[in-house]
Scaffold this motif. Structure first.
Motif, PDB file in Angstrom:
ATOM      1  N   HIS A   1       0.839  -1.196   0.000  1.00  0.00           N
ATOM      2  CA  HIS A   1       0.000   0.000   0.000  1.00  0.00           C
ATOM      3  C   HIS A   1       0.875   1.248   0.000  1.00  0.00           C
ATOM      4  O   HIS A   1       2.073   1.181   0.288  1.00  0.00           O
ATOM      5  N   PHE A   2       0.254   2.360  -0.329  1.00  0.00           N
ATOM      6  CA  PHE A   2       0.849   3.678  -0.117  1.00  0.00           C
ATOM      7  C   PHE A   2       0.123   4.306   1.072  1.00  0.00           C
ATOM      8  O   PHE A   2      -1.105   4.315   1.118  1.00  0.00           O
ATOM      9  N   GLY A   3       0.892   4.825   2.015  1.00  0.00           N
ATOM     10  CA  GLY A   3       0.286   5.429   3.193  1.00  0.00           C
ATOM     11  C   GLY A   3       0.874   6.797   3.472  1.00  0.00           C
ATOM     12  O   GLY A   3       2.004   7.097   3.076  1.00  0.00           O
ATOM     13  N   ALA A   4       0.093   7.628   4.163  1.00  0.00           N
ATOM     14  CA  ALA A   4       0.560   8.972   4.509  1.00  0.00           C
ATOM     15  C   ALA A   4      -0.226   9.503   5.690  1.00  0.00           C
ATOM     16  O   ALA A   4      -1.391   9.153   5.897  1.00  0.00           O
ATOM     17  N   GLY A   5       0.426  10.355   6.471  1.00  0.00           N
ATOM     18  CA  GLY A   5      -0.232  11.045   7.570  1.00  0.00           C
ATOM     19  C   GLY A   5      -0.346  12.525   7.267  1.00  0.00           C
ATOM     20  O   GLY A   5       0.608  13.142   6.798  1.00  0.00           O
TER      21      GLY A   5
ATOM     22  N   PHE B   1     -12.517   0.766   3.340  1.00  0.00           N
ATOM     23  CA  PHE B   1     -13.514   0.887   2.279  1.00  0.00           C
ATOM     24  C   PHE B   1     -13.006   0.228   1.005  1.00  0.00           C
ATOM     25  O   PHE B   1     -11.800   0.142   0.762  1.00  0.00           O
ATOM     26  N   ASN B   2     -13.958  -0.244   0.198  1.00  0.00           N
ATOM     27  CA  ASN B   2     -13.630  -0.845  -1.087  1.00  0.00           C
ATOM     28  C   ASN B   2     -13.071   0.203  -2.025  1.00  0.00           C
ATOM     29  O   ASN B   2     -13.513   1.356  -2.017  1.00  0.00           O
ATOM     30  N   ASN B   3     -12.123  -0.177  -2.850  1.00  0.00           N
ATOM     31  CA  ASN B   3     -11.457   0.792  -3.719  1.00  0.00           C
ATOM     32  C   ASN B   3     -12.351   1.380  -4.806  1.00  0.00           C
ATOM     33  O   ASN B   3     -11.932   2.313  -5.490  1.00  0.00           O
ATOM     34  N   GLU B   4     -13.549   0.861  -4.949  1.00  0.00           N
ATOM     35  CA  GLU B   4     -14.486   1.498  -5.885  1.00  0.00           C
ATOM     36  C   GLU B   4     -14.720   2.960  -5.505  1.00  0.00           C
ATOM     37  O   GLU B   4     -15.009   3.796  -6.365  1.00  0.00           O
ATOM     38  N   LEU B   5     -14.596   3.244  -4.220  1.00  0.00           N
ATOM     39  CA  LEU B   5     -14.804   4.624  -3.756  1.00  0.00           C
ATOM     40  C   LEU B   5     -13.783   5.584  -4.358  1.00  0.00           C
ATOM     41  O   LEU B   5     -14.075   6.770  -4.534  1.00  0.00           O
ATOM     42  N   LEU B   6     -12.610   5.074  -4.719  1.00  0.00           N
ATOM     43  CA  LEU B   6     -11.568   5.925  -5.289  1.00  0.00           C
ATOM     44  C   LEU B   6     -11.968   6.511  -6.629  1.00  0.00           C
ATOM     45  O   LEU B   6     -11.462   7.550  -7.045  1.00  0.00           O
ATOM     46  N   PHE B   7     -12.884   5.824  -7.317  1.00  0.00           N
ATOM     47  CA  PHE B   7     -13.210   6.193  -8.701  1.00  0.00           C
ATOM     48  C   PHE B   7     -14.613   6.780  -8.829  1.00  0.00           C
ATOM     49  O   PHE B   7     -15.162   6.851  -9.918  1.00  0.00           O
ATOM     50  N   GLY B   8     -15.179   7.211  -7.705  1.00  0.00           N
ATOM     51  CA  GLY B   8     -16.541   7.730  -7.733  1.00  0.00           C
ATOM     52  C   GLY B   8     -16.653   9.182  -8.146  1.00  0.00           C
ATOM     53  O   GLY B   8     -17.754   9.709  -8.268  1.00  0.00           O
TER      54      GLY B   8
ATOM     55  N   TYR C   1      -4.524   9.505   9.099  1.00  0.00           N
ATOM     56  CA  TYR C   1      -3.799   8.576   8.236  1.00  0.00           C
ATOM     57  C   TYR C   1      -4.666   8.131   7.060  1.00  0.00           C
ATOM     58  O   TYR C   1      -5.841   7.793   7.237  1.00  0.00           O
ATOM     59  N   ILE C   2      -4.058   8.127   5.878  1.00  0.00           N
ATOM     60  CA  ILE C   2      -4.710   7.650   4.657  1.00  0.00           C
ATOM     61  C   ILE C   2      -3.874   6.513   4.094  1.00  0.00           C
ATOM     62  O   ILE C   2      -2.647   6.635   3.966  1.00  0.00           O
ATOM     63  N   GLU C   3      -4.526   5.421   3.741  1.00  0.00           N
ATOM     64  CA  GLU C   3      -3.823   4.287   3.138  1.00  0.00           C
ATOM     65  C   GLU C   3      -4.577   3.822   1.906  1.00  0.00           C
ATOM     66  O   GLU C   3      -5.779   3.564   1.959  1.00  0.00           O
ATOM     67  N   ILE C   4      -3.866   3.711   0.777  1.00  0.00           N
ATOM     68  CA  ILE C   4      -4.441   3.203  -0.463  1.00  0.00           C
ATOM     69  C   ILE C   4      -3.802   1.850  -0.742  1.00  0.00           C
ATOM     70  O   ILE C   4      -2.587   1.759  -0.953  1.00  0.00           O
ATOM     71  N   GLY C   5      -4.605   0.790  -0.721  1.00  0.00           N
ATOM     72  CA  GLY C   5      -4.101  -0.560  -0.886  1.00  0.00           C
ATOM     73  C   GLY C   5      -4.557  -1.198  -2.183  1.00  0.00           C
ATOM     74  O   GLY C   5      -5.159  -0.555  -3.045  1.00  0.00           O
ATOM     75  N   ILE C   6      -4.298  -2.482  -2.312  1.00  0.00           N
ATOM     76  CA  ILE C   6      -4.575  -3.191  -3.558  1.00  0.00           C
ATOM     77  C   ILE C   6      -6.069  -3.430  -3.746  1.00  0.00           C
ATOM     78  O   ILE C   6      -6.618  -3.151  -4.813  1.00  0.00           O
ATOM     79  N   GLU C   7      -6.727  -3.960  -2.730  1.00  0.00           N
ATOM     80  CA  GLU C   7      -8.151  -4.266  -2.827  1.00  0.00           C
ATOM     81  C   GLU C   7      -9.015  -3.299  -2.033  1.00  0.00           C
ATOM     82  O   GLU C   7     -10.147  -3.007  -2.408  1.00  0.00           O
ATOM     83  N   GLU C   8      -8.493  -2.830  -0.905  1.00  0.00           N
ATOM     84  CA  GLU C   8      -9.232  -1.897  -0.072  1.00  0.00           C
ATOM     85  C   GLU C   8      -8.283  -0.884   0.532  1.00  0.00           C
ATOM     86  O   GLU C   8      -7.065  -1.072   0.540  1.00  0.00           O
ATOM     87  N   SER C   9      -8.860   0.200   1.002  1.00  0.00           N
ATOM     88  CA  SER C   9      -8.075   1.297   1.553  1.00  0.00           C
ATOM     89  C   SER C   9      -8.673   1.697   2.891  1.00  0.00           C
ATOM     90  O   SER C   9      -9.655   1.119   3.349  1.00  0.00           O
ATOM     91  N   MET C  10      -8.066   2.696   3.539  1.00  0.00           N
ATOM     92  CA  MET C  10      -8.580   3.064   4.858  1.00  0.00           C
ATOM     93  C   MET C  10      -8.273   4.507   5.220  1.00  0.00           C
ATOM     94  O   MET C  10      -7.353   5.122   4.666  1.00  0.00           O
TER      95      MET C  10
END
Length: 217
Positions: free
Chosen positions: A82-86, A183-190, A97-106
């Protein structure tokens, strides 16, 4: 931000988690990381303009290393998945904190297993005004977004100086004061993902403010 490119990179890295592959794809990594930092810069500027107490955290300052710390965790892969950042990342406080992962993020925030001094300060705050923290945690929109405190290590007995009949004994037994929502990564593309980021930041802010005030005052 091209999240498709970021996630594709992470998937390939996850299949080829070694230094040789990373060296061969270093330019791709730098491209993705640069885009991620630019995206973080935009979030940072927006939050800086909205909140007087926000701590300026440019993308380069907030972004985490993609390398795992193998010295302390030798069994982990060489690279994270994942890519993460504070953001709002003042030294020794709980960031957003924001984390973008392969299948889900947080989104996450708070304090993960703080040292004994900061943990003691949080317990002092709960002892003095635990009702405020309870109200934050029980707010319907907060519960809908984050559920509650992350269930991590907890004491089985009251911490020193407190009794089992303390009105907030369950909170006092916690050793981690953090919340998270995946959350599911579909949210990234909304089309309105940045607004989701700001909504999560806003909802978490009273919780983080309570903790940070406890450990800095």
């Amino acid at each position: 931000m091209d999240f498709n490119n970021l996630i594709t990179f992470l998937k390939e890295l996850n299949k080829n988690n070694n230094k040789e592959w990373m060296d061969a794809n270093r330019n791709w990594y730098r491209e993705v990381r640069r885009e991620f930092i630019v995206w973080l810069d935009g979030l940072n500027e927006n939050l800086l303009n909205q909140y007087d107490e926000y701590y300026d955290t440019p993308g380069k300052k907030g972004v985490n290393r993609i390398n795992n710390n193998l010295m302390f965790h030798p069994n982990r892969p060489v690279y994270k998945d994942h890519f993460g950042a504070g953001l709002d990342k003042k030294l020794n406080t709980g960031d957003f904190y924001i984390e973008i992962g392969i299948e889900e993020s947080m989104f996450a925030g708070g304090l993960w297993r703080p040292d004994s001094k900061r943990l003691g300060s949080i317990r002092d705050a709960i002892d003095y005004n635990g009702e405020e923290l309870v109200a934050i945690l029980k707010k319907p929109s907060f519960k809908k977004t984050f559920g509650g405190l992350i269930e991590d290590v907890k004491l089985t007995r009251p911490p020193k100086g407190y009794t089992e009949n303390h009105p907030h004994i369950d909170l006092l037994k916690h050793k981690t004061f953090a919340v998270m929502t995946k959350f599911n990564n579909e949210l990234l593309f909304g089309g309105n993902f940045n607004e989701k980021v700001f909504d999560a930041y806003r909802e978490m802010l009273p919780f983080r403010t309570y903790l940070n005030k406890a450990i800095t005052v």
